[in-house]
Write an enzyme that holds these catalytic residues in place. Structure first.
Site, PDB file in Angstrom:
ATOM      1  N   GLU A 276     -35.057   8.429 -55.022  1.00 45.15           N
ATOM      2  CA  GLU A 276     -36.260   7.659 -54.717  1.00 45.15           C
ATOM      3  C   GLU A 276     -36.641   7.921 -53.270  1.00 45.15           C
ATOM      4  O   GLU A 276     -35.829   7.722 -52.360  1.00 45.15           O
ATOM      5  CB  GLU A 276     -36.026   6.166 -54.931  1.00 45.15           C
TER       6      GLU A 276
ATOM      7  N   ASP B 299     -40.245  -5.181 -48.768  1.00 43.23           N
ATOM      8  CA  ASP B 299     -39.138  -4.589 -48.029  1.00 43.23           C
ATOM      9  C   ASP B 299     -38.608  -5.529 -46.963  1.00 43.23           C
ATOM     10  O   ASP B 299     -39.371  -6.203 -46.272  1.00 43.23           O
ATOM     11  CB  ASP B 299     -39.576  -3.270 -47.379  1.00 43.23           C
TER      12      ASP B 299
END
Length: 279
Positions: A49, A60
């Site tokens: 990824e 995040d």
């Protein structure tokens, strides 16, 4: 069959689980990403990824936020990410690469290189899809694209052999799982914790309880990420999931390393994870 589908099928035949490491493109040095990706494969990664830097990454935590900020400061945008994938593909034509990011960079790219302004936010995104496929991308995960608005985007990706991957969370309803199942392919990414990346400790029992619920709706592999920081946790999750996804811990390990040590440090860490998964 996409490269991601073929990878999971081969792993299933071998009785093994997928190791999927994450790294932000262009971090911690703008030129290191292709070498880092090759190192991940050497260490046993099955799928990679690659995070697309964005200035407002709502899902995040602080570790990956810092990585994104640094990469943006080094001039890494979608075009540079595609270039890094092309460089990786010069030596590796088999390991699937998934781009993970947010809608804004995808749409900005589309507006510059295609007809995104006319298509609408979740349109087919033809220029992005075209150039992603040409670079050698195998899958796309856009955190803030809702599945019910992604039919055209998913079809466009599939037409070029790429998969559209979605997140599911502990709070996901049966309705949401069914919506994801309609358009997702490749694998589903189960976010094992409430909150942002890198937060808290993973609760294996909670994951074990949730995965059967997900599999009632989703017929493709399920990867688990968020909170996996060591070999023991990876091994435990590998017993119930189809894939183990590790991001924040890798970013932590490499963010303060000098250039020459980034790849060796990553290889050393991932080899331990791979060994535990295969035990």
């Amino acid at each position: 069959m996409s490269r991601i589908e073929a990878t999971f099928r081969a792993l299933e035949d071998q009785g093994r689980k997928a190791l999927i490491p994450y790294v932000t493109a262009g971090f911690p040095f703008a030129d290191i990403t292709p070498a880092l990706m090759h190192g991940m494969v050497e260490a046993g990664a099955d799928i990679i990824e690659l995070g697309v830097p964005f200035s407002d990454p709502m899902a995040d935590g602080p570790v990956i936020q810092r990585a994104g900020e640094k990469a943006l400061g080094l001039g890494i945008g979608m075009s540079q990410v595609f270039h890094q994938v092309r460089e990786f593909r010069k030596r590796n034509g088999t390991t699937p690469v998934v781009l993970m990011g947010y809608a804004n960079p995808v749409e900005r790219y589309e507006q510059i290189h295609g007809q995104g302004a006319q298509q609408g936010a979740q349109g087919a995104q033809e220029a992005f899809v075209r150039d992603a496929a040409a670079a050698g991308v195998d899958g796309v995960l856009v955190v803030d694209y809702p599945p019910e608005e992604c039919t055209a985007f998913a079809a466009s990706l599939r037409a070029r052999g790429m998969d559209l991957i979605f997140l599911l969370a502990p709070t996901s309803t049966a309705e949401r799982m069914a919506q994801v199942a309609q358009v997702a392919s490749g694998y589903v990414y189960y976010v094992s914790l409430k909150g942002v990346t890198g937060s808290g400790a993973l609760d294996r029992s909670a994951v074990e309880q949730m995965l059967p619920r997900i599999r009632q709706h989703v017929r493709i592999p399920v990867g688990v990420g968020f909170g996996i920081r060591d070999a023991a946790t990876a091994q435990a999750i590998g017993k119930v999931a189809d894939a183990v996804i590790i991001g924040s811990r890798i970013i932590e390990l490499i963010e303060d390393q000098e250039h020459a040590k980034v790849v060796p440090v990553t290889i050393d860490f991932l080899r331990g994870i791979r060994k535990a998964l295969d035990a």
